[in-house]
Design a protein around this motif. Structure first.
Motif, short mmCIF file in Angstrom:
data_model
loop_
_atom_site.label_atom_id
_atom_site.label_comp_id
_atom_site.label_asym_id
_atom_site.label_seq_id
_atom_site.Cartn_x
_atom_site.Cartn_y
_atom_site.Cartn_z
N LEU A 10 0.82 -1.22 0.00
CA LEU A 10 0.00 0.00 0.00
C LEU A 10 0.85 1.27 0.00
O LEU A 10 0.52 2.24 -0.66
CB LEU A 10 -0.95 0.01 1.19
CG LEU A 10 -2.12 -0.96 1.10
CD1 LEU A 10 -2.94 -0.93 2.38
CD2 LEU A 10 -2.99 -0.65 -0.08
N GLU A 11 1.95 1.27 0.75
CA GLU A 11 2.83 2.43 0.77
C GLU A 11 3.44 2.70 -0.60
O GLU A 11 3.51 3.84 -1.05
CB GLU A 11 3.94 2.24 1.80
CG GLU A 11 3.47 2.27 3.24
CD GLU A 11 4.55 1.88 4.22
OE1 GLU A 11 4.48 2.38 5.36
OE2 GLU A 11 5.46 1.11 3.87
N THR A 13 2.25 1.65 -3.63
CA THR A 13 1.25 2.02 -4.63
C THR A 13 0.71 3.43 -4.40
O THR A 13 0.40 4.13 -5.36
CB THR A 13 0.10 1.00 -4.68
OG1 THR A 13 -0.47 0.86 -3.37
CG2 THR A 13 0.59 -0.34 -5.18
N ARG A 14 0.60 3.86 -3.17
CA ARG A 14 0.15 5.24 -2.91
C ARG A 14 1.17 6.24 -3.44
O ARG A 14 0.80 7.27 -3.99
CB ARG A 14 -0.08 5.45 -1.42
CG ARG A 14 -1.36 4.81 -0.95
CD ARG A 14 -1.63 5.08 0.49
NE ARG A 14 -2.84 4.39 0.89
CZ ARG A 14 -3.07 3.93 2.10
NH1 ARG A 14 -2.15 4.09 3.05
NH2 ARG A 14 -4.19 3.31 2.38
N ARG A 15 2.44 5.93 -3.28
CA ARG A 15 3.48 6.81 -3.82
C ARG A 15 3.45 6.80 -5.35
O ARG A 15 3.63 7.83 -5.98
CB ARG A 15 4.85 6.41 -3.30
CG ARG A 15 5.07 6.84 -1.86
CD ARG A 15 6.42 6.36 -1.34
NE ARG A 15 6.80 7.00 -0.11
CZ ARG A 15 6.48 6.56 1.09
NH1 ARG A 15 5.75 5.48 1.22
NH2 ARG A 15 6.88 7.20 2.17
N GLN A 17 0.86 6.41 -7.19
CA GLN A 17 -0.29 7.22 -7.59
C GLN A 17 0.05 8.70 -7.56
O GLN A 17 -0.39 9.47 -8.43
CB GLN A 17 -1.49 6.93 -6.69
CG GLN A 17 -2.09 5.58 -6.96
CD GLN A 17 -3.19 5.23 -5.96
OE1 GLN A 17 -3.34 5.89 -4.93
NE2 GLN A 17 -3.93 4.18 -6.26
N ILE A 18 0.86 9.12 -6.61
CA ILE A 18 1.28 10.52 -6.53
C ILE A 18 2.08 10.90 -7.78
O ILE A 18 1.96 12.02 -8.28
CB ILE A 18 2.11 10.77 -5.24
CG1 ILE A 18 1.18 10.67 -4.03
CG2 ILE A 18 2.83 12.10 -5.29
CD1 ILE A 18 1.88 10.65 -2.70
N ARG A 22 -1.36 4.44 -12.37
CA ARG A 22 -2.64 3.83 -12.03
C ARG A 22 -2.53 2.33 -12.25
O ARG A 22 -1.69 1.87 -13.03
CB ARG A 22 -3.76 4.42 -12.88
CG ARG A 22 -3.63 4.13 -14.35
CD ARG A 22 -4.84 4.57 -15.16
NE ARG A 22 -4.60 4.36 -16.58
CZ ARG A 22 -4.78 3.20 -17.21
NH1 ARG A 22 -5.20 2.13 -16.56
NH2 ARG A 22 -4.54 3.10 -18.51
N TRP A 34 1.41 -1.43 -13.11
CA TRP A 34 0.95 -0.06 -12.93
C TRP A 34 1.50 0.76 -14.09
O TRP A 34 2.66 0.59 -14.48
CB TRP A 34 1.45 0.49 -11.59
CG TRP A 34 0.71 -0.09 -10.43
CD1 TRP A 34 0.76 -1.37 -9.97
CD2 TRP A 34 -0.24 0.57 -9.62
NE1 TRP A 34 -0.08 -1.54 -8.91
CE2 TRP A 34 -0.71 -0.36 -8.67
CE3 TRP A 34 -0.73 1.87 -9.59
CZ2 TRP A 34 -1.65 -0.02 -7.71
CZ3 TRP A 34 -1.66 2.20 -8.61
CH2 TRP A 34 -2.12 1.25 -7.69
N ASN A 47 2.63 -7.97 -5.11
CA ASN A 47 1.52 -7.80 -4.17
C ASN A 47 1.45 -9.05 -3.29
O ASN A 47 0.59 -9.89 -3.46
CB ASN A 47 0.21 -7.59 -4.92
CG ASN A 47 -0.94 -7.29 -4.00
OD1 ASN A 47 -0.77 -7.24 -2.79
ND2 ASN A 47 -2.11 -7.10 -4.55
N TRP A 76 5.09 11.24 0.35
CA TRP A 76 3.95 10.77 1.13
C TRP A 76 3.06 11.86 1.45
O TRP A 76 2.66 12.70 1.80
CB TRP A 76 4.45 10.05 2.37
CG TRP A 76 3.39 9.35 3.09
CD1 TRP A 76 2.78 9.77 4.23
CD2 TRP A 76 2.76 8.11 2.75
NE1 TRP A 76 1.85 8.88 4.63
CE2 TRP A 76 1.81 7.83 3.74
CE3 TRP A 76 2.91 7.21 1.74
CZ2 TRP A 76 1.02 6.71 3.72
CZ3 TRP A 76 2.13 6.10 1.72
CH2 TRP A 76 1.20 5.84 2.70
#
Length: 76
Positions: A10-11, A13-15, A17-18, A22, A34, A47, A76
């Motif tokens: 999750l850490e 993939t969130r980065r 996305q920034i 996608r 991605w 994953n 972040w």
């Protein structure tokens, strides 16, 4: 100076996305692909639920998206 550490899925993939990535599709096994639409860069991300993504894998992802470790860790 930001230090590279192991991260969860999750850490990472969130980065991603920034930085404009996608979820594109499921890859082989437990990997996901991605994509960043503006330049069509595709990044495989493991994953493995419950396991951390190791530093070497994160460093390879950082190299592929063409940012510095500091930019990635501080996003972040």
């Amino acid at each position: 100076m930001a230090r590279l550490t192991e991260m969860t899925y999750l850490e990472v993939t969130r980065r991603l996305q920034i930085f404009g990535f996608r979820f594109y599709r499921q890859g082989k096994g437990s990997h996901e692909l991605w994509v960043r639409d503006e330049d069509s860069v595709v990044i495989p991300v493991p994953n493995h639920r419950g396991k951390s993504i190791r530093k070497g894998t994160i460093r390879a992802i950082i190299r592929e998206i063409n940012v510095t470790v500091e930019e990635f860790m501080d996003s972040w």
